[in-house]
Design an enzyme around this catalytic site. Structure first.
Site, short mmCIF file in Angstrom:
data_model
loop_
_atom_site.label_atom_id
_atom_site.label_comp_id
_atom_site.label_asym_id
_atom_site.label_seq_id
_atom_site.Cartn_x
_atom_site.Cartn_y
_atom_site.Cartn_z
N SER A 143 2.10 -1.04 3.68
CA SER A 143 1.77 -1.17 5.10
C SER A 143 1.65 -2.64 5.44
CB SER A 143 0.44 -0.46 5.39
OG SER A 143 -0.03 -0.76 6.70
N TYR A 156 -8.94 -0.21 4.45
CA TYR A 156 -7.50 0.06 4.36
C TYR A 156 -6.76 -1.20 3.93
CZ TYR A 156 -2.98 2.14 5.66
OH TYR A 156 -1.70 2.63 5.65
#
Length: 257
Positions: A143, A156
């Site tokens: 990501s 995250y």
């Protein structure tokens, strides 16, 4: 044909795809199957995998990639079915958007288990098979959260930074075994579950994409994954960052009224 040659032929264009029950993982299974790949679709939700298998002809493989027993059973089943030459690690996710001062330990632990340890465990299990086939490929979906930190994203960020680092190390370690290691790092992708699972509320999830003209779709990312793993094996797209045009960076997202 030699036994080794026969094995390589059987494994050619054969992939394990994790996170296959929804979103980018499901779209990747569909894209690869449409291109003639043999696909072992891996996720925890067996009912969704069975429907995907019925729709596409993929092999449904219910498994939790953070569970050692499930991974061992998966490896055994794939081996008996002829093996693979490509591992596509899509499984992952986010929970919460708390700042570090308010961090929920359970959320951080879940994100690390799924994004980092799960990727490590399944990769570790299949590396001998990928080495043996002679032209193996590992693709990790990370990501842009693993490239730049942002407020409210620390948990995250930490998990995806770790997965990004692990992917780089794997590429260095396995180059001498002719294993191609690819990283695909998407930015804003509108999927049915990612923001909802992260925020726990549909209204909050909808706000993530509010006003954004044409965010990426699961199919957009799946097309890039398919392209990367389908190139001649000597071509390695080490790192691919994908964003919608409206997202110039993690810090600049154009929203229209």
């Amino acid at each position: 044909m030699s036994e080794s040659g026969a094995n390589n032929t059987a494994r050619s264009k054969a992939a394990v795809v994790t996170g296959a029950s929804s979103g980018i993982g499901e779209a990747t299974v569909r894209a690869l199957r449409a291109d003639g790949w043999r696909v072992f679709a891996v996720a925890r939700r067996a009912d969704r995998l069975e429907k995907l298998a019925a729709d596409t002809g993929a092999v449904a493989c219910p498994a939790d990639i953070s569970d050692d027993g499930d991974i061992a059973a998966l490896l055994e089943g794939v081996t008996e079915a002829g093996g693979i030459d490509t591992l596509v690690n899509i499984a992952g996710g986010a929970r919460g958007s708390d700042r570090v001062a308010d961090a929920v330990t359970e959320d951080w632990d879940w994100m690390y288990q799924v994004n980092v340890l799960g990727t490590m465990k399944i990769t570790r299990a299949f590396l001998p098979m990928l080495r043996d086939c002679g032209e193996g490929t590992v693709l990790n979906l990370t990501s842009t959260a693993g490239l730049a930190a942002y407020e409210g994203g620390a948990g995250y960020n930490a998990a995806k930074f770790a997965q990004h680092a692990m992917t780089g190390a794997l590429r260095l370690e396995e180059a001498e075994n002719n294993i191609r290691v690819i990283e695909v790092a998407p930015g804003l992708v509108r999927t049915p579950e990612f923001a909802l699972n992260r925020l726990g509320d549909q209204e909050a999830a909808d706000k993530v994409y509010a006003g954004v003209e044409k965010p990426l779709t699961s199919e957009d990312v799946a097309d890039v994954v398919k392209y990367a793993v389908s190139l001649p094996h000597h071509v390695n797209l080490d790192h691919i960052t994908i964003r919608p045009v409206a997202q110039a960076s993690n810090y600049k997202l154009i929203r229209k009224a």
